[in-house]
Design a protein around this motif. Structure first.
Motif, PDB file in Angstrom:
ATOM      1  N   LYS A  76     -38.100 -33.661 -28.421  1.00 16.02           N
ATOM      2  CA  LYS A  76     -38.864 -32.873 -27.455  1.00 16.02           C
ATOM      3  C   LYS A  76     -38.372 -31.430 -27.379  1.00 16.02           C
ATOM      4  N   ARG A  77     -37.375 -31.106 -28.184  1.00 16.04           N
ATOM      5  CA  ARG A  77     -36.809 -29.758 -28.167  1.00 16.04           C
ATOM      6  C   ARG A  77     -36.600 -29.282 -29.597  1.00 16.04           C
ATOM      7  N   ILE A  78     -36.652 -27.964 -29.774  1.00 21.38           N
ATOM      8  CA  ILE A  78     -36.381 -27.361 -31.078  1.00 21.38           C
ATOM      9  C   ILE A  78     -35.401 -26.212 -30.893  1.00 21.38           C
ATOM     10  N   MET A  79     -34.336 -26.223 -31.669  1.00 27.04           N
ATOM     11  CA  MET A  79     -33.389 -25.110 -31.682  1.00 27.04           C
ATOM     12  C   MET A  79     -33.561 -24.349 -32.990  1.00 27.04           C
ATOM     13  N   LEU A  80     -33.602 -23.030 -32.901  1.00 28.67           N
ATOM     14  CA  LEU A  80     -33.768 -22.172 -34.067  1.00 28.67           C
ATOM     15  C   LEU A  80     -32.493 -21.365 -34.271  1.00 28.67           C
ATOM     16  N   SER A  81     -31.927 -21.438 -35.467  1.00 27.03           N
ATOM     17  CA  SER A  81     -30.655 -20.779 -35.739  1.00 27.03           C
ATOM     18  C   SER A  81     -30.799 -19.779 -36.877  1.00 27.03           C
ATOM     19  N   GLY A  82     -30.495 -18.510 -36.582  1.00 26.63           N
ATOM     20  CA  GLY A  82     -30.572 -17.498 -37.632  1.00 26.63           C
ATOM     21  C   GLY A  82     -30.394 -16.099 -37.085  1.00 26.63           C
ATOM     22  N   GLY A  83     -29.534 -15.318 -37.734  1.00 27.27           N
ATOM     23  CA  GLY A  83     -29.292 -13.941 -37.324  1.00 27.27           C
ATOM     24  C   GLY A  83     -30.223 -12.970 -38.020  1.00 27.27           C
ATOM     25  N   MET A  84     -29.687 -11.825 -38.415  1.00 25.72           N
ATOM     26  CA  MET A  84     -30.522 -10.752 -38.945  1.00 25.72           C
ATOM     27  C   MET A  84     -31.188 -11.120 -40.273  1.00 25.72           C
ATOM     28  N   GLY A  85     -30.431 -11.721 -41.167  1.00 23.97           N
ATOM     29  CA  GLY A  85     -31.043 -12.197 -42.406  1.00 23.97           C
ATOM     30  C   GLY A  85     -31.427 -11.116 -43.385  1.00 23.97           C
ATOM     31  N   HIS A  86     -32.347 -10.244 -43.026  1.00 25.33           N
ATOM     32  CA  HIS A  86     -32.817  -9.192 -43.919  1.00 25.33           C
ATOM     33  C   HIS A  86     -32.411  -7.819 -43.396  1.00 25.33           C
TER      34      HIS A  86
END
Length: 209
Positions: A76-86
């Motif tokens: 029932k939940r979504i965590m998104l992980s990610g910094g600047m990347g580009h």
């Protein structure tokens, strides 16, 4: 035992250097398929407290697959992980992925953001800390097929080191452009395979030996 493992990884490195230099015509398709398959790890899915998406290449494809899992009721939940990347953008991966999720109809209150992860190690470390902070015990890792082997190697090591009572499931995005049986025919996929094995080797040398 450690020496044997070192030899094994250096053999893989030698093979990958051959691949990077275009020596594909002398290697059988079945062997090349096995090389690609070596990066892919499959699992039987179960319901979990949260779906965790590792950002990076194919971020859009990973988010679309996370939405599929969410809508099927796996979490029932979504965590998104990610910094600047580009370097060409000032918007972290996690923020961009959240915008995509909300556009696809996922309630904003069910979306959590980790916009500080600048590497796969950070993705894994922050995921473990996130689970501990919220008291959650089960999580589903979503990333691209070629990225799963390295992601899990790091994630399991950190989970064990932290003695965190977490059960991980994982599932590769079915929207990925990566093809295990065709990767050597495409420049982007060749680059991905070589880079992933190089990064796996670097990780093994740094943390395992």
């Amino acid at each position: 035992m450690k020496r044997k493992k070192m030899v094994k990884w250096f053999i893989w490195l030698w093979i990958l250097l051959l691949l990077a230099n275009g020596a594909l015509i002398i290697i059988s398709p079945s062997f090349l398929t096995a090389v690609g398959q070596g990066l892919v790890v499959e699992d039987d899915l179960n319901d979990a407290d949260v779906i965790i998406v590792f950002g990076g290449g194919e971020g859009v494809e990973r988010v679309k697959y996370a939405v599929d899992l969410y809508e099927k009721g796996y979490a029932k939940r979504i965590m998104l992980s990610g910094g600047m990347g580009h370097a060409l953008t000032s918007v972290p991966w996690a923020v961009r992925m959240k915008e995509q999720l909300v556009t696809m109809g996922i309630p904003e209150q069910n979306v959590y953001v980790d916009d500080r992860a600048e590497s796969t190690y950070d993705n894994a470390k922050n995921a473990v800390n996130f689970m501990k902070e919220h008291g959650w015990k089960t999580g589903i890792i979503v990333t691209s097929p070629y990225h799963m082997k390295r992601s899990l190697s790091i994630l399991y090591r950190i989970t064990k080191k932290e003695r965190a009572p977490i059960k991980w499931y994982h599932s590769s995005s079915t929207y990925s452009s990566f093809m295990v049986t065709q990767w050597w025919k495409d420049r982007w996929m060749r680059k991905i395979v070589v880079e992933e094995y190089m990064k796996l080797l670097a990780y093994k040398l740094k943390y395992m030996y």
